[in-house]
Motif scaffolding. Sequence first.
Motif, mmCIF file in Angstrom:
data_model
loop_
_atom_site.group_PDB
_atom_site.id
_atom_site.type_symbol
_atom_site.label_atom_id
_atom_site.label_comp_id
_atom_site.label_asym_id
_atom_site.label_seq_id
_atom_site.Cartn_x
_atom_site.Cartn_y
_atom_site.Cartn_z
ATOM 1 N N ASP A 109 71.526 16.531 -3.657
ATOM 2 C CA ASP A 109 72.652 17.408 -4.005
ATOM 3 C C ASP A 109 73.622 17.658 -2.851
ATOM 4 O O ASP A 109 74.576 18.432 -2.995
ATOM 5 C CB ASP A 109 72.137 18.747 -4.552
ATOM 6 C CG ASP A 109 71.292 19.534 -3.531
ATOM 7 O OD1 ASP A 109 71.324 19.172 -2.328
ATOM 8 O OD2 ASP A 109 70.602 20.480 -3.940
ATOM 9 N N GLY A 110 73.394 17.043 -1.705
ATOM 10 C CA GLY A 110 74.308 17.193 -0.574
ATOM 11 C C GLY A 110 74.114 18.448 0.236
ATOM 12 O O GLY A 110 74.858 18.683 1.198
ATOM 13 N N SER A 111 73.125 19.277 -0.080
ATOM 14 C CA SER A 111 72.967 20.556 0.623
ATOM 15 C C SER A 111 72.553 20.366 2.076
ATOM 16 O O SER A 111 72.811 21.230 2.910
ATOM 17 C CB SER A 111 71.939 21.437 -0.092
ATOM 18 O OG SER A 111 70.686 20.780 -0.200
ATOM 19 N N LEU A 112 71.931 19.239 2.412
ATOM 20 C CA LEU A 112 71.524 19.003 3.793
ATOM 21 C C LEU A 112 72.715 18.799 4.720
ATOM 22 O O LEU A 112 72.577 18.893 5.937
ATOM 23 C CB LEU A 112 70.606 17.779 3.872
ATOM 24 C CG LEU A 112 69.182 17.989 3.351
ATOM 25 C CD1 LEU A 112 68.449 16.676 3.273
ATOM 26 C CD2 LEU A 112 68.434 18.964 4.241
ATOM 27 N N ALA A 113 73.889 18.539 4.129
ATOM 28 C CA ALA A 113 75.090 18.370 4.951
ATOM 29 C C ALA A 113 75.742 19.691 5.299
ATOM 30 O O ALA A 113 76.661 19.747 6.117
ATOM 31 C CB ALA A 113 76.101 17.484 4.226
ATOM 32 N N ASP A 114 75.270 20.794 4.684
ATOM 33 C CA ASP A 114 75.856 22.118 4.921
ATOM 34 C C ASP A 114 74.932 22.914 5.828
ATOM 35 O O ASP A 114 73.890 23.390 5.395
ATOM 36 C CB ASP A 114 76.042 22.877 3.592
ATOM 37 C CG ASP A 114 76.966 22.119 2.643
ATOM 38 O OD1 ASP A 114 77.909 21.486 3.143
ATOM 39 O OD2 ASP A 114 76.734 22.174 1.429
ATOM 40 N N PRO A 115 75.290 23.117 7.114
ATOM 41 C CA PRO A 115 74.397 23.799 8.046
ATOM 42 C C PRO A 115 74.238 25.279 7.778
ATOM 43 O O PRO A 115 73.261 25.871 8.148
ATOM 44 C CB PRO A 115 75.046 23.559 9.413
ATOM 45 C CG PRO A 115 76.510 23.357 9.107
ATOM 46 C CD PRO A 115 76.546 22.679 7.768
ATOM 47 N N GLU A 116 75.223 25.917 7.156
ATOM 48 C CA GLU A 116 75.152 27.371 6.938
ATOM 49 C C GLU A 116 75.346 27.682 5.474
ATOM 50 O O GLU A 116 76.434 28.020 5.032
ATOM 51 C CB GLU A 116 76.236 28.081 7.772
ATOM 52 C CG GLU A 116 76.070 27.916 9.270
ATOM 53 C CD GLU A 116 74.826 28.618 9.773
ATOM 54 O OE1 GLU A 116 74.347 29.526 9.070
ATOM 55 O OE2 GLU A 116 74.359 28.254 10.851
ATOM 56 N N PRO A 117 74.319 27.555 4.642
ATOM 57 C CA PRO A 117 74.440 27.807 3.223
ATOM 58 C C PRO A 117 74.652 29.275 2.927
ATOM 59 O O PRO A 117 74.221 30.143 3.670
ATOM 60 C CB PRO A 117 73.094 27.334 2.651
ATOM 61 C CG PRO A 117 72.140 27.548 3.785
ATOM 62 C CD PRO A 117 72.936 27.281 5.025
ATOM 63 N N SER A 118 75.326 29.553 1.848
ATOM 64 C CA SER A 118 75.501 30.943 1.409
ATOM 65 C C SER A 118 74.620 31.183 0.199
ATOM 66 O O SER A 118 74.219 30.260 -0.491
ATOM 67 C CB SER A 118 76.962 31.201 1.026
ATOM 68 O OG SER A 118 77.310 30.438 -0.108
ATOM 69 N N VAL A 119 74.338 32.454 -0.061
ATOM 70 C CA VAL A 119 73.527 32.779 -1.226
ATOM 71 C C VAL A 119 74.257 32.368 -2.498
ATOM 72 O O VAL A 119 73.662 31.850 -3.436
ATOM 73 C CB VAL A 119 73.216 34.296 -1.247
ATOM 74 C CG1 VAL A 119 72.392 34.635 -2.472
ATOM 75 C CG2 VAL A 119 72.497 34.705 0.017
ATOM 76 N N GLU A 120 75.568 32.568 -2.530
ATOM 77 C CA GLU A 120 76.316 32.230 -3.735
ATOM 78 C C GLU A 120 76.289 30.733 -3.986
ATOM 79 O O GLU A 120 76.113 30.287 -5.122
ATOM 80 C CB GLU A 120 77.791 32.687 -3.584
ATOM 81 C CG GLU A 120 77.956 34.192 -3.567
ATOM 82 C CD GLU A 120 77.537 34.818 -2.231
ATOM 83 O OE1 GLU A 120 77.306 36.045 -2.205
ATOM 84 O OE2 GLU A 120 77.420 34.078 -1.242
ATOM 85 N N ALA A 121 76.437 29.923 -2.908
ATOM 86 C CA ALA A 121 76.393 28.485 -3.084
ATOM 87 C C ALA A 121 75.014 28.030 -3.581
ATOM 88 O O ALA A 121 74.909 27.092 -4.354
ATOM 89 C CB ALA A 121 76.717 27.780 -1.762
ATOM 90 N N ALA A 122 73.968 28.725 -3.100
ATOM 91 C CA ALA A 122 72.628 28.358 -3.546
ATOM 92 C C ALA A 122 72.420 28.685 -5.009
ATOM 93 O O ALA A 122 71.632 28.034 -5.674
ATOM 94 C CB ALA A 122 71.579 29.080 -2.704
#
Length: 431
Positions: A418-431
Amino acid sequence: MSDSPSSFRDRIAILKPLAVRDFAFLWTGMTVSMIGDGIYLVSIAWQVLSIENRPGALALVGVAWSLPQVVLVIASGALSDRLERRHLMIAGDVIRLVAIGTLGVLSVTDHLTIPIILGLVTVYGAGQAVFQPAFSSITPAIVPADLLVQANSLAQLVRPFAMTLVGPLVGGVLIAWVSVGFAFLVDASSFAFSAVMILSMRTRRTPRDAQEEQASFFGDVAEGLRYVRQQRWLLIAMVAATVSLLAVWGPWETLVPIVVKNDLGGKPSSLGLVFGAGGVGAVIAAAVFGQRGTLPRKPVTAMYLAWSLGMFGTAGFGFVTSVWQAMAVAFVTEGSITYLVVVWVTLVQRLVPDRLLGRVFALDWMISTMGVPLSFAITGPTAEAIGHDATLIWAGALGGTITLIFMFVRGARGPERDGSLADPEPSVEAA
């Protein structure tokens, strides 16, 4: 001219996090404390088997240690996201200091019985529940994101080096040269040292916003549960751990000392050598991973493969006929598990928002170890019914097969797709 410590540290990637003052204090305290944990592993097994030489007695101790962690760890995780994490870690060290110190005094004075051991080990497990979520979630607040792999690799290098190499060897020597009680007292002193190191750290909790501060304790717990339920890769891995650890944890902790002591005619030092060989495998795995400094291209797949190999390794103890063979099995098994842990902890720290880390790590520990008390409870009767070798073989075969099956459940490898490993600072909303 000799190189300066800083230039040497810069060349060895896994040592770079030690340039961060607070991580150096945390790492130093952790190292000494985990040497004490390794002393405990040998000491508690030898103490219990000296009083009652049967698998069921050691299994009961495992239940007493693991049950309070399953019950208390979720509350501790919520507290670690609300309170100063250093204070919780110090409280956990003090609780364990009192429990193990009392074990040592009663052992030296020859007043220990199995019921007393069970009570004190329960207190020890409660201290572990208080300490662990805060410890697991404080690292991202200390080191920068680009050093998380190295920091976690260094932690996992220390864990086996201390707990399964140095600690058991020291424990075996202390038992042979002095007494089991003295070994317990040395272990207790390691918690005092750890508490002093944590007290010396300057890191403080990031203030929560007004809405978070108004949330109730139970609301925080519910928020953590919702987050894990929504993240399928987290939930699947935790459930997989529940089932696989149900299969192997009890047999590993309870029956490996039986194999070494009874089947292989080993002494306390022999058990230390077996645990120590596992420590060498784990140290090598962590050192190689830390020097590389990055996750594998498909980290979740690699994690499950290493995990299954570690589970299958438990079966190997059912076939060994000499101490060196048991050492070889421990070497491969512990190396695989260390690889798994470095990948898992780094993934969680990268993909879960900091304000939820304590709760997620607590849920990880609670869900993953939910089957551990039952694993200890059934290991004794199973071993007495079919033999400890057969129990180890079946446990390893089931644990490894179950882990591989979970790898193919839909969503288990979501972060790879899903590409989440490319985002170093995830947000709760994005999750």
